[in-house]
Design a protein around this motif. Structure first.
Motif, PDB file in Angstrom:
ATOM      1  N   GLU A   1       0.771  -1.144  -0.172  1.00  0.00           N
ATOM      2  CA  GLU A   1       0.123  -0.048   0.085  1.00  0.00           C
ATOM      3  C   GLU A   1       0.740   1.132  -0.034  1.00  0.00           C
ATOM      4  OE1 GLU A   1      -3.560   0.412   2.037  1.00  0.00           O
ATOM      5  OE2 GLU A   1      -3.997  -1.886   2.494  1.00  0.00           O
ATOM      6  N   TYR A   2       1.887   1.217   0.583  1.00  0.00           N
ATOM      7  CA  TYR A   2       3.068   2.409   0.571  1.00  0.00           C
ATOM      8  C   TYR A   2       3.373   2.507  -0.878  1.00  0.00           C
ATOM      9  CZ  TYR A   2       7.144   4.661   0.862  1.00  0.00           C
ATOM     10  OH  TYR A   2       8.468   5.732   0.824  1.00  0.00           O
TER      11      TYR A   2
ATOM     12  N   ASP B   1       1.969   1.828  -3.498  1.00  0.00           N
ATOM     13  CA  ASP B   1       0.669   2.364  -4.430  1.00  0.00           C
ATOM     14  C   ASP B   1       0.564   3.868  -3.933  1.00  0.00           C
ATOM     15  OD1 ASP B   1      -1.236   2.032  -6.272  1.00  0.00           O
ATOM     16  OD2 ASP B   1      -2.597   2.099  -4.563  1.00  0.00           O
ATOM     17  N   GLU B   2       0.647   4.304  -2.712  1.00  0.00           N
ATOM     18  CA  GLU B   2       0.370   5.590  -2.747  1.00  0.00           C
ATOM     19  C   GLU B   2       1.662   6.465  -2.799  1.00  0.00           C
ATOM     20  OE1 GLU B   2      -0.431   5.267   1.730  1.00  0.00           O
ATOM     21  OE2 GLU B   2      -2.453   4.722   1.386  1.00  0.00           O
ATOM     22  N   ARG B   3       2.958   5.927  -2.829  1.00  0.00           N
ATOM     23  CA  ARG B   3       4.193   6.598  -3.099  1.00  0.00           C
ATOM     24  C   ARG B   3       4.351   7.041  -4.458  1.00  0.00           C
ATOM     25  NH1 ARG B   3       8.881   8.728  -3.219  1.00  0.00           N
ATOM     26  NH2 ARG B   3      10.819   7.715  -3.076  1.00  0.00           N
TER      27      ARG B   3
ATOM     28  N   PRO C   1       1.828   6.943  -7.416  1.00  0.00           N
ATOM     29  CA  PRO C   1       0.104   6.783  -7.452  1.00  0.00           C
ATOM     30  C   PRO C   1      -0.174   6.385  -9.177  1.00  0.00           C
ATOM     31  CG  PRO C   1       0.893   9.244  -7.567  1.00  0.00           C
ATOM     32  CD  PRO C   1       2.097   8.545  -7.128  1.00  0.00           C
TER      33      PRO C   1
ATOM     34  N   ARG D   1     -12.227   1.076  -1.433  1.00  0.00           N
ATOM     35  CA  ARG D   1     -10.895   0.786  -0.838  1.00  0.00           C
ATOM     36  C   ARG D   1     -10.802  -0.272   0.154  1.00  0.00           C
ATOM     37  NH1 ARG D   1      -6.743   4.466  -2.417  1.00  0.00           N
ATOM     38  NH2 ARG D   1      -5.594   4.143  -0.643  1.00  0.00           N
TER      39      ARG D   1
END
Length: 211
Positions: free
Chosen positions: A77-78, A80-82, A84, A96
């Motif tokens: 998840e990190y 995917d967020e870092r 995008p 989500r």
């Protein structure tokens, strides 16, 4: 509590060459087009650098500047967020949350079965885990008549959980009945044909089946 300092200037993934959780991370990195240094290590011979950064001494471990991540699903998840683009999680909170619940069930049920089989492949517990995995995959196979990916029109983190597991079915000695193959095999082909999936495979993992 003293905090160790990462001296590396590039993102680094510590994992052995066949770790299924490391494979998940490599797949997400490839899907995102992120370059990372992969340090192949053995679980029982970890470098001191890793032991200094990870209080649990576990792999896979991802080091990104001052951040050390040693829990695989948090790492995914990190990333995917870092990074995008392309997104691997839905935009809206309800969707989500639903995706997170799916990933939780995959980890809790199917990855637990995987670990049981790997730990002692000839045991009664492994035989039961094989049947559970086979029955569950058969039960969900109809889902893939409706959507090209796992409950979605788009490739997502759910598929990043499924692909490494499905790739290892021959290793687990899990075969699919004809009723499941009809829908699961096209899904598996879509996953395995993705350039990022091919890129994510280690040399050891490539030997598990033929693309």
């Amino acid at each position: 509590m003293a905090v160790a300092v990462n001296k590396r200037s590039v993102m680094t993934l510590f994992s052995d060459s066949s770790n299924i959780y490391g494979h998940q991370i490599r797949l997400v990195l490839a899907e995102k087009g992120v370059t990372a240094e992969v340090e192949v290590v053995e679980a029982n011979h970890l470098p001191q650098e890793l032991l200094d950064l990870n209080p649990y001494g576990t792999i896979p471990t991802l080091i990104d500047r001052d951040l050390t991540l040693f829990e695989p699903h948090i790492t995914l998840e990190y990333l995917d967020e870092r990074f995008p683009h392309p997104p691997l999680m839905p935009v809206y909170p309800i969707a989500r949350a639903q995706a997170r619940l799916v990933m939780y069930r995959i980890r809790r049920e199917w990855y637990t079965a995987y670990e049981t089989i790997i730990k002692s492949s000839q045991s009664a517990e492994a035989a039961a885990a094989r049947k559970t995995l086979q029955d569950d995959l058969t039960a969900i196979s109809a889902l893939f008549k409706e959507k090209p990916y796992f409950m979605s029109d788009d490739f997502s983190l759910n598929d990043c959980y499924m692909a490494p597991l499905l790739w290892r079915l021959p290793l687990l000695d899990v075969s699919l009945p004809k009723v499941a193959e009809k829908n699961l095999l096209p899904y598996m082909k879509r996953l395995f044909d993705r350039p990022a999936f091919v890129e994510s495979l280690s040399e050891e993992e490539k030997k598990l089946r033929v693309l």
